[in-house]
Design a protein around this motif. Structure first.
Motif, PDB file in Angstrom:
ATOM      1  N   SER A  61       0.832  -1.201   0.000  1.00 25.63           N
ATOM      2  CA  SER A  61       0.000   0.000   0.000  1.00 25.63           C
ATOM      3  C   SER A  61       0.868   1.253   0.000  1.00 25.63           C
ATOM      4  O   SER A  61       0.559   2.241  -0.675  1.00 25.63           O
ATOM      5  CB  SER A  61      -0.912   0.008   1.231  1.00 25.63           C
ATOM      6  OG  SER A  61      -1.741  -1.128   1.255  1.00 25.63           O
ATOM      7  N   ALA A  62       1.953   1.209   0.768  1.00 20.69           N
ATOM      8  CA  ALA A  62       2.870   2.351   0.842  1.00 20.69           C
ATOM      9  C   ALA A  62       3.552   2.604  -0.493  1.00 20.69           C
ATOM     10  O   ALA A  62       3.776   3.757  -0.882  1.00 20.69           O
ATOM     11  CB  ALA A  62       3.923   2.095   1.920  1.00 20.69           C
ATOM     12  N   VAL A  63       3.887   1.535  -1.205  1.00 19.21           N
ATOM     13  CA  VAL A  63       4.506   1.668  -2.528  1.00 19.21           C
ATOM     14  C   VAL A  63       3.551   2.395  -3.484  1.00 19.21           C
ATOM     15  O   VAL A  63       3.956   3.302  -4.217  1.00 19.21           O
ATOM     16  CB  VAL A  63       4.883   0.283  -3.097  1.00 19.21           C
ATOM     17  CG1 VAL A  63       5.256   0.387  -4.575  1.00 19.21           C
ATOM     18  CG2 VAL A  63       6.047  -0.313  -2.310  1.00 19.21           C
ATOM     19  N   ILE A  64       2.283   2.010  -3.460  1.00 19.55           N
ATOM     20  CA  ILE A  64       1.278   2.645  -4.323  1.00 19.55           C
ATOM     21  C   ILE A  64       1.175   4.137  -4.008  1.00 19.55           C
ATOM     22  O   ILE A  64       1.188   4.985  -4.908  1.00 19.55           O
ATOM     23  CB  ILE A  64      -0.103   1.971  -4.130  1.00 19.55           C
ATOM     24  CG1 ILE A  64      -0.054   0.519  -4.618  1.00 19.55           C
ATOM     25  CG2 ILE A  64      -1.193   2.751  -4.876  1.00 19.55           C
ATOM     26  CD1 ILE A  64      -1.282  -0.302  -4.229  1.00 19.55           C
ATOM     27  N   ALA A  65       1.089   4.464  -2.715  1.00 22.38           N
ATOM     28  CA  ALA A  65       0.948   5.863  -2.301  1.00 22.38           C
ATOM     29  C   ALA A  65       2.184   6.686  -2.656  1.00 22.38           C
ATOM     30  O   ALA A  65       2.076   7.833  -3.100  1.00 22.38           O
ATOM     31  CB  ALA A  65       0.685   5.940  -0.804  1.00 22.38           C
ATOM     32  N   THR A  66       3.374   6.104  -2.479  1.00 23.38           N
ATOM     33  CA  THR A  66       4.621   6.830  -2.754  1.00 23.38           C
ATOM     34  C   THR A  66       4.776   7.128  -4.239  1.00 23.38           C
ATOM     35  O   THR A  66       5.237   8.211  -4.621  1.00 23.38           O
ATOM     36  CB  THR A  66       5.839   6.023  -2.259  1.00 23.38           C
ATOM     37  OG1 THR A  66       5.682   5.752  -0.868  1.00 23.38           O
ATOM     38  CG2 THR A  66       7.137   6.794  -2.465  1.00 23.38           C
ATOM     39  N   LEU A  67       4.416   6.200  -5.080  1.00 25.31           N
ATOM     40  CA  LEU A  67       4.489   6.407  -6.529  1.00 25.31           C
ATOM     41  C   LEU A  67       3.679   7.633  -6.945  1.00 25.31           C
ATOM     42  O   LEU A  67       4.073   8.388  -7.835  1.00 25.31           O
ATOM     43  CB  LEU A  67       3.963   5.166  -7.262  1.00 25.31           C
ATOM     44  CG  LEU A  67       4.904   3.949  -7.296  1.00 25.31           C
ATOM     45  CD1 LEU A  67       4.150   2.720  -7.782  1.00 25.31           C
ATOM     46  CD2 LEU A  67       6.108   4.222  -8.179  1.00 25.31           C
ATOM     47  N   ILE A  68       2.567   7.846  -6.271  1.00 28.56           N
ATOM     48  CA  ILE A  68       1.673   8.943  -6.637  1.00 28.56           C
ATOM     49  C   ILE A  68       2.067  10.264  -5.978  1.00 28.56           C
ATOM     50  O   ILE A  68       2.027  11.326  -6.607  1.00 28.56           O
ATOM     51  CB  ILE A  68       0.218   8.585  -6.234  1.00 28.56           C
ATOM     52  CG1 ILE A  68      -0.248   7.324  -6.977  1.00 28.56           C
ATOM     53  CG2 ILE A  68      -0.736   9.754  -6.532  1.00 28.56           C
ATOM     54  CD1 ILE A  68      -1.558   6.757  -6.465  1.00 28.56           C
ATOM     55  N   LEU A  69       2.510  10.207  -4.716  1.00 31.10           N
ATOM     56  CA  LEU A  69       2.605  11.424  -3.901  1.00 31.10           C
ATOM     57  C   LEU A  69       4.015  11.889  -3.537  1.00 31.10           C
ATOM     58  O   LEU A  69       4.166  12.886  -2.828  1.00 31.10           O
ATOM     59  CB  LEU A  69       1.812  11.211  -2.598  1.00 31.10           C
ATOM     60  CG  LEU A  69       0.329  10.905  -2.773  1.00 31.10           C
ATOM     61  CD1 LEU A  69      -0.286  10.496  -1.445  1.00 31.10           C
ATOM     62  CD2 LEU A  69      -0.404  12.107  -3.346  1.00 31.10           C
ATOM     63  N   HIS A  70       5.046  11.218  -4.018  1.00 31.52           N
ATOM     64  CA  HIS A  70       6.412  11.573  -3.628  1.00 31.52           C
ATOM     65  C   HIS A  70       6.766  13.050  -3.851  1.00 31.52           C
ATOM     66  O   HIS A  70       7.392  13.671  -2.981  1.00 31.52           O
ATOM     67  CB  HIS A  70       7.421  10.684  -4.365  1.00 31.52           C
ATOM     68  CG  HIS A  70       8.835  10.960  -3.986  1.00 31.52           C
ATOM     69  ND1 HIS A  70       9.398  10.496  -2.821  1.00 31.52           N
ATOM     70  CD2 HIS A  70       9.804  11.682  -4.612  1.00 31.52           C
ATOM     71  CE1 HIS A  70      10.655  10.904  -2.744  1.00 31.52           C
ATOM     72  NE2 HIS A  70      10.921  11.620  -3.813  1.00 31.52           N
ATOM     73  N   PRO A  71       6.411  13.671  -4.980  1.00 34.66           N
ATOM     74  CA  PRO A  71       6.778  15.086  -5.181  1.00 34.66           C
ATOM     75  C   PRO A  71       6.247  16.016  -4.087  1.00 34.66           C
ATOM     76  O   PRO A  71       6.919  16.973  -3.693  1.00 34.66           O
ATOM     77  CB  PRO A  71       6.150  15.419  -6.540  1.00 34.66           C
ATOM     78  CG  PRO A  71       6.092  14.114  -7.251  1.00 34.66           C
ATOM     79  CD  PRO A  71       5.775  13.111  -6.189  1.00 34.66           C
ATOM     80  N   LEU A  72       5.060  15.752  -3.584  1.00 37.63           N
ATOM     81  CA  LEU A  72       4.496  16.592  -2.521  1.00 37.63           C
ATOM     82  C   LEU A  72       5.312  16.487  -1.236  1.00 37.63           C
ATOM     83  O   LEU A  72       5.512  17.478  -0.526  1.00 37.63           O
ATOM     84  CB  LEU A  72       3.042  16.201  -2.247  1.00 37.63           C
ATOM     85  CG  LEU A  72       2.005  16.635  -3.282  1.00 37.63           C
ATOM     86  CD1 LEU A  72       0.638  16.052  -2.941  1.00 37.63           C
ATOM     87  CD2 LEU A  72       1.928  18.144  -3.371  1.00 37.63           C
ATOM     88  N   ASP A  73       5.795  15.291  -0.942  1.00 37.83           N
ATOM     89  CA  ASP A  73       6.606  15.113   0.262  1.00 37.83           C
ATOM     90  C   ASP A  73       7.953  15.812   0.111  1.00 37.83           C
ATOM     91  O   ASP A  73       8.488  16.379   1.071  1.00 37.83           O
ATOM     92  CB  ASP A  73       6.816  13.619   0.540  1.00 37.83           C
ATOM     93  CG  ASP A  73       6.959  13.333   2.030  1.00 37.83           C
ATOM     94  OD1 ASP A  73       6.443  14.130   2.838  1.00 37.83           O
ATOM     95  OD2 ASP A  73       7.574  12.318   2.376  1.00 37.83           O
TER      96      ASP A  73
END
Length: 281
Positions: A14-26
Motif C-alpha cells: 500500500s505504501a509503494v502505491i501511495a509513494t508512486l503517486i505522492l512523492h513530489p508533494l513530500d
C-alpha cells in the motif's frame, strides 16, 4: 503469525502505491520545512524554471520507496500482532486496547526505521542526485553512527500522530459497524483521521526534519526549537503545512483503502494455497 505477516506485506504494498503517486508533494514539504516560508506553487514554478520539468522533485525516490514500504510494513505487522494478542478472550477491543496497540507499533517502527528516515530526508532535501549508499556512508563518515538516529527523540513525540489517527480510525470503524470494509469508506475515514492527527502534531514534524537535516553540528530538539523561534518565529513551525496536509491525507487514504483491499486478496491467496496443499495430500 501468518495473519500478521499478511498485514505487514499489505502495508508495504500500500505504501509503494501511495509513494508512486505522492512523492513530489513530500519532497516539497521537506524543502519548505528546511527553509524560510515559501508556497507550494512557488516551488513548483522554481523547478520548472530551473530544470524545465519536475523530475528533481523525485530526488530520493528509491530511498522514499524503501522508507515508506519498511515503515508501513513494520507498523502494520506489529499492529496486527498486538491486536491478536490483546483480543484473546475478548469479544471486541476497547479504545484503551487500540491505544496500546498503536503505541507499541509506533515505538517499534521508530527503533527500526529512524536511520532509513534520516537518509531519506537528506536525499529529498538535496536537489542533486545522490545514491542511498553514498548518503549513508557520508553520514557515518562525518557524523558517526549516531548521525543516523538524529530526530529520534522527536519521532517519539510524533508517536502521537499514528496513535491519534489509528485509535480514531478503529473507533470509527466500530461505531459505523462496517463489517465489510468498502474501499471508499476506508479512503474517507483514513483521510479524516490523518487530517486530525496531522494538524495536531505538525510542528513536531517540522522540528524533526530540521534536526535530521543538521549535518554540521548535533542539535537537540529543544535547541532547534529555540533557534527556529528566535530567528524565524513560531509560524515557521508550520512551513509546508498545506503541502503536508494534502500529501498526508491523500497518502493515508490511499494506504488504508489499499491495505484493507490487499489484505482480503492476500488472505484469499493463502487460503487457496492451503486448500490445494490439503487436496494434494
Amino acid at each position: 503469525m501468518k495473519e500478521s505477516l499478511v498485514h505487514g506485506l499489505s502495508g508495504s504494498l500500500s505504501a509503494v502505491i501511495a509513494t508512486l503517486i505522492l512523492h513530489p508533494l513530500d519532497t516539497i514539504r521537506i524543502r519548505m520545512q528546511s527553509t524560510h516560508s515559501k508556497t507550494t506553487l512557488r516551488l513548483f514554478l522554481k523547478e520548472l524554471r530551473t530544470n524545465g520539468n519536475l523530475m528533481s522533485l523525485y530526488s530520493g525516490f528509491i530511498s522514499s520507496l524503501i522508507s515508506t514500504a519498511s515503515s508501513q510494513g513494520v507498523y502494520f505487522l506489529v499492529y496486527k500482532a498486538m491486536q491478536i494478542i490483546l483480543s484473546r478472550g475478548k469479544r471486541q477491543l476497547t479504545i484503551l486496547d487500540d491505544l496500546i496497540v498503536s503505541l507499541v507499533a509506533s515505538f517499534v517502527n521508530i527503533l527500526v526505521n529512524t536511520p532509513i528516515w534520516t537518509v531519506n530526508t537528506r536525499l529529498m532535501k538535496s536537489e542533486k542526485e545522490e545514491s542511498i549508499s553514498s548518503c549513508f556512508s557520508s553520514i557515518i563518515k562525518h557524523e558517526g553512527f549516531r548521525g543516523l538516529f538524529k530526530g529520534m527523540s522527536t519521532s517519539f513525540i510524533l508517536v502521537l500522530n499514528p496513535v491519534i489517527q489509528f485509535v480514531t480510525y478503529e473507533h470509527m470503524k466500530r461505531r459505523f459497524k462496517q463489517k465489510k470494509l468498502h474501499a471508499g469508506f476506508c479512503f474517507l475515514l483514513g483521510a479524516l483521521t490523518k487530517f486530525i492527527a496531522t494538524m495536531i502534531t505538525y510542528p513536531f514534524l517540522t522540528l524533526r526534519t530540521r534536526v535530521q537535516l543538521e549535518d554540521q553540528k548535533s542539535l537537540g530538539f529543544v535547541e532547534v526549537l529555540k533557534d527556529v523561534l528566535d530567528h524565524e518565529g513560531a509560524l515557521a513551525l508550520y512551513n509546508g503545512l498545506s503541502t503536508k496536509v494534502l500529501q498526508a491525507v491523500l497518502n493515508s487514504a490511499i494506504v488504508l483503502a489499499s491495505h484493507e483491499h490487499l489484505v482480503k486478496i492476500l488472505c484469499m491467496i493463502c487460503l487457496t494455497k492451503k486448500i490445494r496443499a490439503t487436496a494434494a495430500k
